[in-house]
Design a protein around this motif. Sequence first.
Motif, PDB file in Angstrom:
ATOM      1  N   LEU A 207       0.744  -0.875  -0.302  1.00 23.02           N
ATOM      2  CA  LEU A 207       0.078  -0.331  -0.182  1.00 23.02           C
ATOM      3  C   LEU A 207       0.927   1.067   0.346  1.00 23.02           C
ATOM      4  CD1 LEU A 207      -2.570  -1.392   2.409  1.00 23.02           C
ATOM      5  CD2 LEU A 207      -2.747  -1.150   0.616  1.00 23.02           C
ATOM      6  N   ASP A 208       0.716   2.325  -0.319  1.00 15.89           N
ATOM      7  CA  ASP A 208       1.697   3.021  -0.959  1.00 15.89           C
ATOM      8  C   ASP A 208       1.221   4.317  -0.711  1.00 15.89           C
ATOM      9  OD1 ASP A 208       3.113   4.723  -2.399  1.00 15.89           O
ATOM     10  OD2 ASP A 208       4.202   3.512  -3.754  1.00 15.89           O
ATOM     11  N   ILE A 209       1.242   5.325  -0.510  1.00 15.75           N
ATOM     12  CA  ILE A 209       0.911   6.723  -0.227  1.00 15.75           C
ATOM     13  C   ILE A 209      -0.640   6.894   0.240  1.00 15.75           C
ATOM     14  CG2 ILE A 209       2.467   8.165   0.599  1.00 15.75           C
ATOM     15  CD1 ILE A 209       1.761   9.313  -2.328  1.00 15.75           C
ATOM     16  N   PRO A 244       1.610  -1.916   4.363  1.00 13.43           N
ATOM     17  CA  PRO A 244       1.678  -0.316   4.360  1.00 13.43           C
ATOM     18  C   PRO A 244       3.074   0.572   4.158  1.00 13.43           C
ATOM     19  CG  PRO A 244       1.200  -0.553   6.648  1.00 13.43           C
ATOM     20  CD  PRO A 244       1.436  -2.079   5.338  1.00 13.43           C
ATOM     21  N   ILE A 245       2.767   1.666   3.733  1.00 10.78           N
ATOM     22  CA  ILE A 245       4.240   2.685   3.379  1.00 10.78           C
ATOM     23  C   ILE A 245       3.762   3.343   4.554  1.00 10.78           C
ATOM     24  CG2 ILE A 245       3.435   4.158   2.223  1.00 10.78           C
ATOM     25  CD1 ILE A 245       5.935   4.667   0.937  1.00 10.78           C
ATOM     26  N   ILE A 246       5.405   3.857   5.429  1.00  7.90           N
ATOM     27  CA  ILE A 246       5.187   5.084   6.604  1.00  7.90           C
ATOM     28  C   ILE A 246       6.540   6.047   6.052  1.00  7.90           C
ATOM     29  CG2 ILE A 246       5.475   5.740   9.013  1.00  7.90           C
ATOM     30  CD1 ILE A 246       3.041   3.872   8.600  1.00  7.90           C
ATOM     31  N   VAL A 281       6.667  17.681   2.417  1.00 11.25           N
ATOM     32  CA  VAL A 281       6.891  16.937   1.712  1.00 11.25           C
ATOM     33  C   VAL A 281       5.811  16.399   0.869  1.00 11.25           C
ATOM     34  CG1 VAL A 281       8.077  14.663   1.188  1.00 11.25           C
ATOM     35  CG2 VAL A 281       8.205  16.332   3.544  1.00 11.25           C
ATOM     36  N   TRP A 282       4.717  14.660   0.735  1.00 10.54           N
ATOM     37  CA  TRP A 282       4.351  14.494   0.062  1.00 10.54           C
ATOM     38  C   TRP A 282       2.349  15.051   0.528  1.00 10.54           C
ATOM     39  CZ3 TRP A 282       5.716  12.942  -4.426  1.00 10.54           C
ATOM     40  CH2 TRP A 282       6.163  11.888  -4.073  1.00 10.54           C
ATOM     41  N   PRO A 283       2.459  15.035   1.685  1.00 11.84           N
ATOM     42  CA  PRO A 283       1.007  15.768   2.728  1.00 11.84           C
ATOM     43  C   PRO A 283       1.399  17.596   2.481  1.00 11.84           C
ATOM     44  CG  PRO A 283       2.372  14.726   4.572  1.00 11.84           C
ATOM     45  CD  PRO A 283       3.369  15.106   3.002  1.00 11.84           C
ATOM     46  N   ASN A 317       9.636   1.966   4.843  1.00 14.30           N
ATOM     47  CA  ASN A 317       9.941   2.930   5.404  1.00 14.30           C
ATOM     48  C   ASN A 317      10.256   3.530   4.211  1.00 14.30           C
ATOM     49  OD1 ASN A 317       8.873   3.192   8.446  1.00 14.30           O
ATOM     50  ND2 ASN A 317      10.811   2.644   9.210  1.00 14.30           N
ATOM     51  N   ASP A 318       9.352   5.606   3.921  1.00 13.25           N
ATOM     52  CA  ASP A 318      10.481   5.701   2.469  1.00 13.25           C
ATOM     53  C   ASP A 318      10.432   7.087   3.156  1.00 13.25           C
ATOM     54  OD1 ASP A 318      10.519   6.530   0.205  1.00 13.25           O
ATOM     55  OD2 ASP A 318       8.542   6.718  -0.862  1.00 13.25           O
ATOM     56  N   MET A 319      11.024   8.159   2.526  1.00 13.17           N
ATOM     57  CA  MET A 319      11.682   9.943   2.604  1.00 13.17           C
ATOM     58  C   MET A 319      12.052   9.744   3.382  1.00 13.17           C
ATOM     59  SD  MET A 319       9.446   9.760  -0.524  1.00 13.17           S
ATOM     60  CE  MET A 319       9.351  12.021  -0.590  1.00 13.17           C
ATOM     61  N   SER A 418      13.728   0.070   4.509  1.00 16.34           N
ATOM     62  CA  SER A 418      13.491   1.409   4.708  1.00 16.34           C
ATOM     63  C   SER A 418      14.119   1.310   2.458  1.00 16.34           C
ATOM     64  CB  SER A 418      14.574   1.844   5.713  1.00 16.34           C
ATOM     65  OG  SER A 418      15.085   3.108   5.714  1.00 16.34           O
ATOM     66  N   ARG A 419      13.897   3.081   2.843  1.00 15.10           N
ATOM     67  CA  ARG A 419      14.489   3.190   1.931  1.00 15.10           C
ATOM     68  C   ARG A 419      16.033   4.000   2.138  1.00 15.10           C
ATOM     69  NH1 ARG A 419      12.309   8.137  -2.596  1.00 15.10           N
ATOM     70  NH2 ARG A 419      13.086   9.858  -0.483  1.00 15.10           N
ATOM     71  N   ALA A 420      16.187   5.354   3.524  1.00 13.70           N
ATOM     72  CA  ALA A 420      17.951   5.716   3.554  1.00 13.70           C
ATOM     73  C   ALA A 420      17.992   4.505   4.577  1.00 13.70           C
ATOM     74  CB  ALA A 420      17.320   6.861   4.053  1.00 13.70           C
ATOM     75  N   ILE A 431      16.561  -3.388   2.448  1.00 16.02           N
ATOM     76  CA  ILE A 431      15.716  -1.865   2.138  1.00 16.02           C
ATOM     77  C   ILE A 431      15.548  -1.953   1.145  1.00 16.02           C
ATOM     78  CG2 ILE A 431      17.750   0.021   3.277  1.00 16.02           C
ATOM     79  CD1 ILE A 431      19.985  -0.917   1.090  1.00 16.02           C
ATOM     80  N   TRP A 432      15.116  -1.514  -0.191  1.00 13.93           N
ATOM     81  CA  TRP A 432      14.826  -1.882  -1.417  1.00 13.93           C
ATOM     82  C   TRP A 432      15.923  -0.609  -1.643  1.00 13.93           C
ATOM     83  CZ3 TRP A 432      11.540   2.096   0.413  1.00 13.93           C
ATOM     84  CH2 TRP A 432      10.355   3.322  -0.060  1.00 13.93           C
ATOM     85  N   GLN A 433      15.492  -0.414  -2.931  1.00 18.17           N
ATOM     86  CA  GLN A 433      17.361   0.378  -4.036  1.00 18.17           C
ATOM     87  C   GLN A 433      16.658   1.203  -4.332  1.00 18.17           C
ATOM     88  OE1 GLN A 433      19.250  -3.182  -6.551  1.00 18.17           O
ATOM     89  NE2 GLN A 433      19.235  -4.300  -4.340  1.00 18.17           N
ATOM     90  N   ASN A 492       7.368  -6.353  -7.872  1.00 24.73           N
ATOM     91  CA  ASN A 492       6.887  -5.457  -8.994  1.00 24.73           C
ATOM     92  C   ASN A 492       6.878  -3.899  -8.259  1.00 24.73           C
ATOM     93  OD1 ASN A 492       5.726  -4.345 -11.085  1.00 24.73           O
ATOM     94  ND2 ASN A 492       5.286  -5.997 -12.036  1.00 24.73           N
ATOM     95  N   HIS A 493       7.381  -2.858  -8.171  1.00 26.68           N
ATOM     96  CA  HIS A 493       6.173  -1.502  -7.840  1.00 26.68           C
ATOM     97  C   HIS A 493       6.891  -0.577  -9.376  1.00 26.68           C
ATOM     98  CE1 HIS A 493       5.751   1.831  -5.140  1.00 26.68           C
ATOM     99  NE2 HIS A 493       7.387   2.072  -5.753  1.00 26.68           N
ATOM    100  N   ALA A 494       5.726   0.276  -8.821  1.00 24.75           N
ATOM    101  CA  ALA A 494       6.363   1.844 -10.309  1.00 24.75           C
ATOM    102  C   ALA A 494       5.523   2.452  -9.891  1.00 24.75           C
ATOM    103  CB  ALA A 494       5.291   1.467 -11.557  1.00 24.75           C
TER     104      ALA A 494
HETATM  105  C1  GLC Z   1       9.260   7.901  -2.898  1.00 22.27           C
HETATM  106  C2  GLC Z   1       9.103   6.487  -2.947  1.00 22.27           C
HETATM  107  C3  GLC Z   1       8.141   5.367  -3.693  1.00 22.27           C
HETATM  108  C4  GLC Z   1       6.796   5.328  -4.039  1.00 22.27           C
HETATM  109  C5  GLC Z   1       6.841   7.539  -3.683  1.00 22.27           C
HETATM  110  C6  GLC Z   1       5.087   7.602  -3.552  1.00 22.27           C
HETATM  111  O1  GLC Z   1       9.658   8.229  -4.262  1.00 22.27           O
HETATM  112  O2  GLC Z   1      10.787   5.529  -3.337  1.00 22.27           O
HETATM  113  O3  GLC Z   1       8.907   4.066  -3.933  1.00 22.27           O
HETATM  114  O4  GLC Z   1       6.221   4.593  -4.696  1.00 22.27           O
HETATM  115  O5  GLC Z   1       7.322   7.932  -3.172  1.00 22.27           O
HETATM  116  O6  GLC Z   1       4.692   6.951  -1.902  1.00 22.27           O
END
Ligand code: GLC
Length: 678
Positions: A207-209, A244-246, A281-283, A317-319, A418-420, A431-433, A492-494
């Motif tokens: 689950l992305d954002i 889910p992503i955090i 950031v996103w929000p 965990n992202d961003m 995590s990303r970082a 971590i994912w890359q 698989n992520h896009a």
């Molecule tokens: C960042 C993440 C990516 C995610 C996107 C939206 O770019 O690296 O995986 O899909 O944010 O949350």
Amino acid sequence: MTKRYQFGNPIETEAVLYKPDITKGECEWLQQSGRGFSCHLSRETIVYGLGESVRGINKRGWLYRSFCSDEPEHREDRHSLYGAHNFLLLSGDVYRKEDTEDALPGQKNIGFFFDTPGEIVFDIGYTKSDQMEITFSDFDLELYVMEGDSPDEVVSEFRELAGRSYIPPKWAFGYGQSRWSYETSDDVRKIAEEHKRLKIPLDSVYLDIDYMERYKDFTIDEKNFGDFDQLVREMKEEKIHLVPIIDAGVKIEEGYDVYEEGKEKGYFCKDENGEDFTVGVWPGKCHFPDMLNEEARHWFGDKYHLLTDRGIDGFWNDMNEPAIFYSEKRLEKVFSRMRELMGENLDIDTFFEMTGMVAGIANHREDYESFYHSYPYAPGDRKIRHDKVHNLYGYYMTRAAAESLEKLSPEKRILLFSRASYIGMHRYGGIWQGDNMSWWSHLLLNIKMMPSLNMCGFLYTGADLGGFGSDTTEELLLRFLSFGVFTPLMRNHAAKGTRRQEIYCFENIECFRDILKVRYRLLPYLYSEYMKAALRGTMMFRPLAFRYPGDKIARHVEDQLLLGEELMIAPVYEQNAIGRAVYIPERMKLFRFRGDSIDEERVYEKGYYFVDMPLGDICIFLREGHKIPVADSALRVENVPVEKLEIYSFGEKAEPYELYADDGETREYSLEKNIIRI
Ligand code: GLC
């Protein structure tokens, strides 16, 4: 034996678990010069390491900047990616400081870990091809130096210091489907249904954002995911895990409890004036929880229970570099300059100044220099400027989650990556890359990064298969997945707005299904190799040079990898390829997997060969005297029939294989108890 040196006043990072006594005097391998070190590189010396970074397995010939970066364009001209992994391993004729050019020092394997939370620049034969220069923003560090008879020995020594790598639940070795833009629970249901209908294996949906309410951490969007609990239950019945992503930034919004609490308790990072530091950031406008402040870290970590209480057992965990789209200060500067430029006749310099200014709004260095943490290890009053400890943020965010998740779920493992990251985080999560692209070159980058990450302790890892940014193609996705068959994280992520890349969006379903079947058939092997690497502090993926140091060709092959003690893989990473040239470093037998069938093909003697590899075939090369277990395929990890394994071997007297088998979910790891020799 590891030697530890100190320079200046190092800030503790908690990267390593144990610290040998400090060695007095100078390090015999590195020349200290001003704010850094240098050393001579002989022609044949290979420089391994730096985990997540651009370019090859041998890092020579480029300049790398250790500074966790939100860098969606992993082009080869970049200097930093998301992780800061300051481990180097020199293998070859490594010179001591006092050695002269004409006296060959002889084969050596020396590892260095530069433990400091700020920025480091590694110029590895970039300025001068035979010279390595390492410079530090703050020359305050602990340096660990390891010597070994082989690269493997150095790695093991380092890993012993750095502690055991994170172990995910076994289901996390299954195939995962992700995309930024699953906007409703029905979108998620559709993924599960389509995979089921087409009999494509699937263990998780990410689950992305979009699942959050306006991108607020630990909330659920009631409008589009109003039946969240029901969705989790339905997926559980199908044995599919939702992950889910955090994000790092907490939205500033009156009435939003995480924001209100963080503000009241003073848990957010502060600006120069002691006010909560605001970024976009996103929000939209957000504050960063001060992950380096122990109390704030526990507070943030404990929030994960809001989702585990609802049946969630995995997170990403992202961003958390942390990524900054803008700061208010930066926007003000840019807007005011823009106002000045409005209506002007822009000459070349002003035009580029303007575009550069806009392009440079995000992740601006000045912004990283304008907020503060309260870090117990900081000198004086705990207050420390962010850039001085920048590389720890993602690590401590993931640590926040891991520590709390372990309390919440002491028995069962939880998926976390995590990303970082910084070395040390490998104990808490994978971590994912990051945001790669749907480019063939990124498939190759993915291959090359695996051993570098493994050295640094990051075992649970994988790239966005198919590529995150830009439009993928069926062929690229098939080839990405064919390599992904071997990577612990197979997802698989896009990105939003790119061509859909769920498997069912393509024509050649049979071919995709065949590839995924092989993943599940190889799971007993892959899981065993993972667990042994984690528990013994070894690597799952190795460069050929590690095992064949005297073989001139093998020393320089970077597009084939050794997997465990048994296998070599040679993935295809070029468009329209019908196969590829493979270097066979010793007698090996080719096993060709295609869905449920396995062809034992010819034996190859040492040498170069062209091997046919049509789309959908997964080729593995088995070393003589070895064997591997293979299971029947299944649609879920937990259904792989591990009690009924077939053994494929090469050679009359194959060594027994050490199969690691446990329940895949509790935290009781044990080599003694769980290894069966078959
Ligand atoms: C960042 C993440 C990516 C995610 C996107 C939206 O770019 O690296 O995986 O899909 O944010 O949350």
